[in-house]
Design a protein around this motif. Structure first.
Motif, PDB file in Angstrom:
ATOM      1  N   UNK A  84       0.947  -1.288   0.146  1.00 47.71           N
ATOM      2  CA  UNK A  84       0.120  -0.136  -0.060  1.00 47.71           C
ATOM      3  C   UNK A  84       0.971   1.191   0.048  1.00 47.71           C
ATOM      4  N   UNK A  85       0.959   2.015  -1.030  1.00 50.95           N
ATOM      5  CA  UNK A  85       1.758   3.330  -1.223  1.00 50.95           C
ATOM      6  C   UNK A  85       1.824   4.035   0.022  1.00 50.95           C
ATOM      7  N   UNK A  86       0.617   4.296   0.622  1.00 47.76           N
ATOM      8  CA  UNK A  86       0.243   5.232   1.707  1.00 47.76           C
ATOM      9  C   UNK A  86       1.210   4.894   3.006  1.00 47.76           C
ATOM     10  N   UNK A  87       0.765   3.391   3.208  1.00 48.39           N
ATOM     11  CA  UNK A  87       1.707   2.781   4.088  1.00 48.39           C
ATOM     12  C   UNK A  87       3.328   2.797   4.082  1.00 48.39           C
ATOM     13  N   UNK A  89       4.786   5.144   2.750  1.00 46.42           N
ATOM     14  CA  UNK A  89       5.319   6.557   2.880  1.00 46.42           C
ATOM     15  C   UNK A  89       5.257   6.805   4.625  1.00 46.42           C
ATOM     16  N   UNK A  90       4.404   6.188   5.076  1.00 40.37           N
ATOM     17  CA  UNK A  90       4.370   6.460   6.710  1.00 40.37           C
ATOM     18  C   UNK A  90       5.621   5.442   7.007  1.00 40.37           C
ATOM     19  N   UNK A  93       8.583   7.539   6.513  1.00 39.89           N
ATOM     20  CA  UNK A  93       8.665   8.463   7.445  1.00 39.89           C
ATOM     21  C   UNK A  93       9.346   8.023   8.845  1.00 39.89           C
ATOM     22  N   UNK A  94       8.921   6.938   9.108  1.00 47.77           N
ATOM     23  CA  UNK A  94       9.100   6.230  10.466  1.00 47.77           C
ATOM     24  C   UNK A  94      10.839   5.875  10.309  1.00 47.77           C
ATOM     25  N   UNK A 114       7.163   4.906  -6.157  1.00 50.30           N
ATOM     26  CA  UNK A 114       6.816   6.025  -6.342  1.00 50.30           C
ATOM     27  C   UNK A 114       6.311   6.954  -5.428  1.00 50.30           C
ATOM     28  N   UNK A 115       5.458   6.508  -4.507  1.00 56.69           N
ATOM     29  CA  UNK A 115       5.159   7.318  -3.529  1.00 56.69           C
ATOM     30  C   UNK A 115       5.926   8.015  -2.558  1.00 56.69           C
ATOM     31  N   UNK A 117       8.937   9.324  -3.471  1.00 53.14           N
ATOM     32  CA  UNK A 117       9.816  10.103  -4.152  1.00 53.14           C
ATOM     33  C   UNK A 117       9.984  11.322  -3.343  1.00 53.14           C
ATOM     34  N   UNK A 118       8.764  12.050  -3.312  1.00 57.81           N
ATOM     35  CA  UNK A 118       8.888  13.429  -2.574  1.00 57.81           C
ATOM     36  C   UNK A 118       9.882  13.321  -1.401  1.00 57.81           C
TER      37      UNK A 118
ATOM     38  N   UNK B  39       2.139  13.148  10.440  1.00 58.20           N
ATOM     39  CA  UNK B  39       1.541  12.588   9.070  1.00 58.20           C
ATOM     40  C   UNK B  39       0.570  11.486   9.206  1.00 58.20           C
ATOM     41  N   UNK B 238       1.016  11.614  -4.079  1.00 62.44           N
ATOM     42  CA  UNK B 238       1.039  10.541  -5.011  1.00 62.44           C
ATOM     43  C   UNK B 238      -0.106   9.615  -4.945  1.00 62.44           C
TER      44      UNK B 238
END
Lengths: 390, 343
Positions: A84-87, A89-90, A93-94, A114-115, A117-118, B39, B238
């Protein structure tokens, strides 16, 4: 007396500069380098999520036992993104903010990569060897391209090479493709479109959903369309079922596969139907006689792991770990994130003990290797039937 | 004369707003990894906007939806395409994209006029699947399943560049949406929707236009999901079809159920509870479990969610908000609580 002021000033400036220079790099101590890995441990790809890091740890432990990289031990910490892309990212971050990892390594899946990248750009943190062969990973028009060091030959490039190979086998071939309609298939289609333009042909395309187990409709369509060479853009289960379905229908085209189908279980599971199946791969096989593969087998046996784990994906983890270690070695004793990026940019033609054709990066090049070998199934075993093809 | 909203205790709003504003500063002071927590809070905020809408539909009106991830996707993709490809300003997209999502809500609402319960759940679930296929099919704009990079939100020339900025943007909308939803539900519309839930025949008999109100419930719920989608796309930066799967729709329903249906505050509490559990508590629990048990603990999340649902439905059917209300009554009457025998 007059000299005192400027001298004090210079001393002060030097002191501040020294302080600024001494700011520690996150994740790096005198004895350890902490790297972050995000795998799919409980989603649709969980099978790979266990095999990949195990392979990487085999190599890291080997290096650690030899004294580490410039005296530092490599330690890998893992998170789960469930594809899951959102997970993802989380988790990133962690890893970056809480665990303070030095770099990210081998995050699995195109959309999770991809998620983030920023975040790579914001934090200036490199991601080495993302575990996806999508050509978009080395696309320089995307955010944060500078921080991603892709190792593998892109799916698009592979599809392109396979179409060429089909025409080499038979100049009047009719090529079809059956692909997973997700980010992976999307990249395969890009390669197919390029090949179509180059050969001036239209290639029949059949899509299936990720996780599908029935391909009768697609195979029937390919049969109806008269495809003589079918490229399969699946993973492990899909090529097995596609080839078995075709065999049951009495339809026998030459099946070709993109690298994820190169797993030895495809050779084992497809039986008669998979006889002669040819898949592309961006590296030599784990059971080949290259120095890298021999080292892998030796370390694997020593580790006492269940022999079932041995295979392409476990080996994939192992060989990408070699690339990261190469970068860390080159970055030298004073390890920084920028230093690792610069060091990796200096990698030219690194063959990972004979496993790769040659991984090359540059200030504007993040593609890694761009060649494949072809692997054929015969009697339930795999053998390499070609030289490197670029 | 008693006003319409006199029953509503609004004294808590000011302290709550202050808490929302102060919280990120507290976090920054307390921990160096505050951005990770911000976040997670941002995700919770975005989901809250959606679950408040879902509560209006499923809690108040009794129309089950398993397709809200689809509405979220429509809002997100519409805004991404409008802002990044058609050059529409983000501020305008904040209004237009939810309205377009609302139209899809009406479309899905039509079958709801004839079916209800499990069948409606299945229909809306089908809608979720259709949206995903549609996004893949419209690859000219959406880049298919490869996913889409989205620009940062820009309002009145100010760019919301990081989680810190996004937090204030998102929670501004959370507060507005929660207050708005409470008000709507206390109004004639809210009473009509609840009447429909309790008995369609009785509602019709007192002159409530079923078609209009049911469609309105779907519209409003989809608008809020669309708004959440817009914020999701531009703050996460994204989006891909991998985000918006059926599991997410089910999680939304769990959030509403755990919080307590038909209360709005319940949706807020439930969402915060589930998101914090999912992102903060379960990983800790996994680490703890893995430290002394040599088992694969990856799949434990679904198990924990399942147990929580199960326990809540049996022991706390009123949800977290119901627990809070009970606690309040208990302390109000203390020490003269009547002994309530559970039957």
């Amino acid at each position: 007396m007059k000299l005192r002021k400027p001298v004090t000033l210079i001393l002060l400036i030097t002191f501040f500069l020294a302080c600024a220079g001494r700011e520690p790099t996150p994740g790096v101590t005198d004895t350890e380098i902490l790297i972050g890995n995000i795998q799919d441990l409980s989603g649709p790809m969980k099978e790979l999520g266990m095999a990949l890091p195990h392979g990487s740890n085999l190599y890291f432990n080997y290096i650690n036992d030899k004294g580490g990289v410039h005296g530092r031990q490599i330690r890998m910490t893992m998170e789960d993104h469930q594809y899951n892309p959102q997970k993802a990212v989380a988790a990133a971050k962690k890893l970056i903010e809480q665990d303070q990892v030095f770099c990210l390594y081998q995050i699995i899946g195109t959309s999770p990569c991809e998620a983030i990248r920023p975040m790579l750009e914001e934090n200036g943190i490199p991601l080495v060897a993302p575990a996806t062969q999508s050509g978009t990973m080395s696309d320089r028009s995307k955010t944060g391209w500078k921080y991603i060091f892709h190792t593998d030959t892109g799916y698009d490039k592979q599809a392109n090479i396979l179409v060429d190979y089909a025409y080499e086998l038979n100049a009047s071939a009719k090529v079809g493709v059956i692909y997973q309609d997700d980010d992976y298939g999307e990249n395969v289609l890009e390669g197919i479109a390029e090949a179509e333009a180059r050969h001036g042909v239209t290639i029949q395309k059949e899509a299936f959903q990720r996780g599908a187990t029935d391909f009768a409709g697609q195979v029937m369509n390919l049969n109806k369309g008269g495809a003589t060479h079918v490229i399969i853009g699946g993973i492990v289960r899909e090529p097995i079922i596609v080839m078995k379905t075709a065999a049951a229908m009495g339809y026998a085209p030459q099946f070709l596969g993109i690298s994820p189908t190169m797993d030895h279980r495809v050779a084992l599971g497809s039986g008669e139907a998979g006889e002669g199946f040819i898949a592309a791969n961006f590296a030599q096989l784990y059971n080949s006689d290259t120095e890298g593969a021999e080292l892998y087998r030796e370390l694997f046996e020593k580790s006492g792991t269940d022999p079932k784990v041995m295979g392409m994906y476990n080996f994939y983890g192992f060989i990408t770990a070699m690339v990261l270690v190469e970068g860390l070695e080159r970055a030298g004793k004073r390890l920084t994130r920028d230093g690792l990026i610069k060091a990796l940019e200096g990698v030219k033609g690194y063959d990972g003990k004979g496993v790769f054709r040659g991984i090359t990066y540059g200030p504007n090049d993040r593609a890694g290797t761009e060649a494949v070998v072809l692997v054929e199934n015969r009697g339930g075993t795999q053998r390499i039937i070609s030289d490197w093809i670029e | 004369m008693k006003g319409r909203y006199d029953e509503e205790n609004l004294k808590w709003i000011a302290p709550l707003i202050i808490l929302v504003i102060v919280l990120p500063f507290l976090l920054r002071g307390a921990t160096f990894s505050y951005r990770y927590y911000l976040y997670v809070l941002n995700i919770a905020g975005i989901y809250t906007i959606l679950t408040v809408g879902l509560d209006l539909l499923s809690g108040y009106t009794g129309l089950i939806s398993l397709g809200h991830a689809g509405f979220l996707a429509i809002g997100a993709y519409t805004s991404a395409v409008l802002v990044d490809q058609a050059g529409v300003p983000f501020g305008l997209s904040l209004i237009v994209s939810p309205l377009i999502t609302g139209l899809f809500g009406i479309l899905v609402g039509f079958p709801a006029l004839r079916i209800s319960g499990m069948y409606l759940g299945l229909t809306t679930m089908g809608f979720g699947f259709i949206v995903r296929r549609l996004i893949i099919a419209l690859r000219t704009w959406t880049e298919g399943s490869a996913g889409l990079e989205v620009s940062k939100p820009v309002l009145f020339g100010f760019t919301f560049a990081n989680d810190w900025h996004n937090y204030f943007l998102i929670y501004l909308f959370v507060i507005v949406v929660v207050v708005f939803a409470r008000r709507v539900m206390k109004s004639k519309i809210g009473r009509a929707l609840m009447a429909i839930r309790d008995s369609e025949h009785a509602a019709q008999a007192v002159g409530i236009n079923l078609v209009r109100y049911k469609l309105f419930a779907f519209f409003l719920s989809a608008v809020l999901a669309g708004l959440a989608g817009v914020l999701f796309a531009h703050t996460m930066r994204f989006i891909s079809t991998d985000h918006f799967d059926i599991l997410l729709s089910i999680y939304f329903l769990i959030m509403v159920l755990v919080g307590g249906v038909a209360t709005i505050y319940g949706a807020v509490l439930g969402t915060l509870f589930i998101v914090l559990l999912d992102f903060l508590a379960i990983p800790l629990f996994k680490d703890w479990l893995a430290s002394f048990m040599a088992v694969q603990v990856a799949d434990i999340q679904s198990l924990i969610f399942g147990c929580i649902m199960f326990l809540f439905i049996i022991f706390q059917p009123m949800g977290l908000y119901g627990m809070w209300l009970k606690m309040r009554i208990y302390w109000k009457l203390f020490p003269f609580n009547p002994k309530i025998k559970q039957t």
